[in-house]
Design a protein around this motif. Structure first.
Motif, short mmCIF file in Angstrom:
data_model
loop_
_atom_site.label_atom_id
_atom_site.label_comp_id
_atom_site.label_asym_id
_atom_site.label_seq_id
_atom_site.Cartn_x
_atom_site.Cartn_y
_atom_site.Cartn_z
N GLY A 106 34.86 -55.28 15.39
CA GLY A 106 34.64 -54.95 13.99
C GLY A 106 33.23 -54.45 13.74
O GLY A 106 32.35 -54.49 14.62
N THR A 107 33.00 -53.95 12.54
CA THR A 107 31.68 -53.46 12.14
C THR A 107 31.33 -54.04 10.78
O THR A 107 32.09 -54.81 10.19
CB THR A 107 31.68 -51.92 12.04
N GLU A 121 31.63 -64.04 7.14
CA GLU A 121 32.92 -63.42 7.48
C GLU A 121 33.78 -63.15 6.25
O GLU A 121 34.49 -62.15 6.19
CB GLU A 121 33.70 -64.31 8.44
N ARG A 135 37.84 -49.01 7.14
CA ARG A 135 37.67 -50.29 7.84
C ARG A 135 38.30 -51.44 7.06
O ARG A 135 38.90 -52.35 7.63
CB ARG A 135 36.19 -50.55 8.07
N GLU A 139 41.47 -53.84 8.51
CA GLU A 139 41.54 -55.30 8.56
C GLU A 139 42.70 -55.83 7.72
O GLU A 139 43.32 -56.83 8.08
CB GLU A 139 40.21 -55.90 8.12
N ARG A 156 33.03 -59.03 14.59
CA ARG A 156 32.10 -58.08 13.99
C ARG A 156 30.72 -58.27 14.59
O ARG A 156 30.28 -59.40 14.82
CB ARG A 156 32.02 -58.27 12.47
N ARG A 221 38.41 -64.09 12.15
CA ARG A 221 37.28 -63.17 12.13
C ARG A 221 36.00 -63.94 12.46
O ARG A 221 35.79 -65.03 11.95
CB ARG A 221 37.14 -62.50 10.76
N HIS A 223 31.59 -63.47 13.33
CA HIS A 223 30.39 -62.66 13.34
C HIS A 223 29.49 -63.09 14.50
O HIS A 223 29.39 -64.28 14.81
CB HIS A 223 29.60 -62.82 12.04
#
Length: 333
Positions: A106-107, A121, A135, A139, A156, A221, A223
């Motif tokens: 992810g970005t 997140e 994006r 998701e 991400r 998700r 980070h």
């Protein structure tokens, strides 16, 4: 088949790094390639002829796979908006058919400045750009897939850099691949923090999460904290140190020519995309990795100078200047 993975985008930066990490961890790895039928390459990968834009190709390649790494993107950002979602939909169809886990790098593009400067997140996603809106939709579709029998892990991270990172700010902005580093051009404003992620660390993180996928929520998700450059000087400083230690020369640090990007962006797709993301260089943004630490205990993290050295070596930048000596205590390379 519990350790069989299909990697889409295996010749790219994160896709290629995931292939290397999976093979090292004794996974069976498949990859799609377009064009002529591939011959055995002796690299441990099962290369299959196919295209990520063909649902039939992706479904066939994913047969019996427990994991699909979705790391594919159109080259040089060409037709990005038209191709990205159809490719993801094919991956989703295959993952649902195989009850497989999708892994997506992810970005931060799907977030706007209202979620900064410390990004969690579950922050609200209010994208500022066209690519950011896509994006968000990516998701959302993956979250739906997690209710249909697939599992999803999104990691991400900040701007990628690494020995084989492909298109990224490090190799397209800061230094030029294959050339001696005479100058480092930094795109950010002075004093503005920026988030970087070393590709091998990202791949190791994904691999560790995959090993625990059965215990994670169906839609997860995470980070990565990566390398937080709190004032825009840490990355450029590391490049200067590594170049000086290896070649004996000291690169100058300059400002990235945004004016030139603005001038040429109407004619060059890559420059248009770079210009669209400029706001990420004008606003401090760090990523909160507490959720990742709660699951893994620690985040894979290569020291910055070591990561920068490996990146510059992989890009062919550390050419020793004739007549220059290595810094004391450093081996010749």
């Amino acid at each position: 088949m519990d350790k069989t993975a299909l990697v889409l985008g295996a010749t790219g930066g994160i896709g290629g790094e995931m292939v290397r990490q999976l093979l090292a961890a004794s996974w069976q790895v498949r990859a799609l390639t377009r064009g002529t039928t591939p011959s055995p390459r002796g690299d441990g990968i099962e290369w299959l002829r196919g295209d990520a834009l063909s649902r039939a190709d992706v479904l066939a390649a994913a047969k019996g796979c427990a994991v699909i790494v979705h790391a594919v993107n159109p080259p040089a950002y060409r037709n990005w908006g038209q191709l990205v979602l159809p490719m993801l939909d094919n991956t989703i169809s295959a993952a649902i058919a195989e009850n497989a886990t999708i892994v997506l790098p992810g970005t931060v593009y799907n977030f706007g400045p209202d979620a900064f400067p410390v990004l969690a997140e579950d922050a609200q996603q209010h994208p500022q750009t066209r690519k950011g809106a896509i994006r968000v939709e990516l998701e959302a579709r993956l979250e739906w897939a997690s209710t249909q029998g697939a599992r999803v892990i999104i990691v991400r991270a900040g701007d990628f850099f690494g020995p084989r990172a492909g298109n990224n700010w490090f190799s397209q902005g800061l230094v030029k691949p294959g050339q001696r580093v005479r100058s480092v051009l930094y795109p950010g404003l002075p004093g503005i923090g920026h988030q970087w992620s070393y590709l091998p660390d990202v791949a190791r993180t994904m691999l560790q999460l995959l090993a625990m996928r059965a215990t994670l929520p169906a839609f997860s998700r995470f980070h990565m904290a990566g390398h937080w450059d709190h004032d825009g000087r840490q990355m450029t400083g590391a490049i200067v140190r590594v170049v000086e230690q290896t070649t004996g020369t000291v690169p100058a640090i300059g400002r990235f020519p945004w004016w030139l990007v603005a001038l040429a962006s109407p004619f060059v797709a890559t420059l248009r995309e770079m210009r669209e993301m400029r706001y990420l260089w004008q606003t401090p943004l760090s990523m909160e990795n507490a959720r990742l630490l709660a699951v893994l205990g620690r985040e894979p993290h290569t020291p910055l100078d070591e990561a920068v050295r490996a990146t510059l070596e992989g890009m062919g930048n550390l050419q020793k200047v004739a007549g220059k000596k290595n810094a004391p205590g450093l081996p010749a390379r």
